[in-house]
Design a protein around this motif. Structure first.
Motif, short mmCIF file in Angstrom:
data_model
loop_
_atom_site.label_atom_id
_atom_site.label_comp_id
_atom_site.label_asym_id
_atom_site.label_seq_id
_atom_site.Cartn_x
_atom_site.Cartn_y
_atom_site.Cartn_z
N LYS A 1 -36.90 4.40 3.60
CA LYS A 1 -38.21 3.99 4.09
C LYS A 1 -39.27 4.07 2.99
O LYS A 1 -39.14 4.85 2.04
N PRO A 2 -40.35 3.29 3.14
CA PRO A 2 -41.46 3.38 2.19
C PRO A 2 -42.30 4.62 2.45
O PRO A 2 -42.46 5.03 3.61
N TYR B 1 -39.51 4.13 -2.24
CA TYR B 1 -38.68 4.07 -1.04
C TYR B 1 -37.57 5.11 -1.22
O TYR B 1 -36.95 5.18 -2.28
N GLY C 1 -39.69 -5.15 -1.70
CA GLY C 1 -39.86 -4.26 -0.57
C GLY C 1 -41.24 -4.37 0.04
O GLY C 1 -42.23 -4.53 -0.67
#
Length: 224
Positions: free
Chosen positions: A45-46, A131, A167
């Protein structure tokens, strides 16, 4: 030869113009034009809202060890994304604020890590894209071995040195440079079509007949 403990210094990077062309294309639209099988797993995840875009500079690291990650920091060029295969380990962080700030200063585009980070709160105020799989306050070891600029596994995707990494808030997609121009054109066209769909929604003219047509074609029984 020393498999498992070696560094490849040279990688082939796509042109900056080609990479930059993906700047405003949503990851979802890119992925839709790649068979919907080229995104890293959603557990990566960011940690802020800074978009990720750049060239893959890969690191294969042993569990909980960041010696080769540090070497990659010194080797990577502006615009590179350091991609770390940390074997999905959740027990140690592979980097923190010091490494992030050093990477920013060098012009590195971001980190994509199949493993943990720490100092996550610092990322809220840093214009640097990270990320990762998770957060752990325990620091890493620096014993090696490991490899740099080899194929790695990150979030279920094979990432090659020189791949284009994109992303956004939805996740990350991996693009082979040889496919990039064709994907770019298709993703741009899809994005433009979506803009038209938004306009039709606002005007109340959106044609939704495809839903019933698809159900009928598939033999769905509709009962009053």
């Amino acid at each position: 030869m020393n498999p498992g403990f070696r560094i490849y210094k040279t990688i082939n990077r796509p042109s900056k113009e080609l990479i930059e062309a993906f700047r405003d294309i949503p990851v979802a639209n890119i992925a839709d034009n790649m068979g919907r099988i080229s995104c890293v797993d959603s557990y990566i995840k960011p940690f802020n809202k800074v978009r990720l875009l750049g060239t893959a500079f890969t690191v294969k690291a042993p569990l909980g060890d960041n010696l080769m990650f540090h070497k990659a920091l010194d080797m990577a060029k502006p615009g590179d994304v350091i991609v770390v295969d940390g074997e999905s380990d959740m027990n140690h962080a592979l980097c923190g604020e010091i490494m992030m700030r050093y990477a920013m200063k060098k012009g590195i585009a971001g980190f994509l890590i199949d493993g943990c980070i720490r100092d996550a709160a610092a990322l809220e105020d840093l214009e640097f894209s990270v990320y990762a799989r998770g957060v752990n306050p325990k620091g890493p070891y620096k014993n090696g071995p490991g490899e740099i600029n080899v194929p790695v596994n990150c979030g279920g995707q094979v990432v090659l040195p020189g791949d284009i990494i994109v992303g956004d808030s939805d996740g990350v997609v991996i693009i082979r440079p040889a496919d990039a121009q064709d994907i770019l054109e298709k993703a741009k066209a899809q994005n433009q079509n979506e803009m038209k769909t938004f306009e039709q929604i606002e005007k109340g003219t959106l044609d939704r007949s495809w839903v019933d047509n698809t159900l009928k074609a598939k033999g769905c029984e509709i009962i009053e």
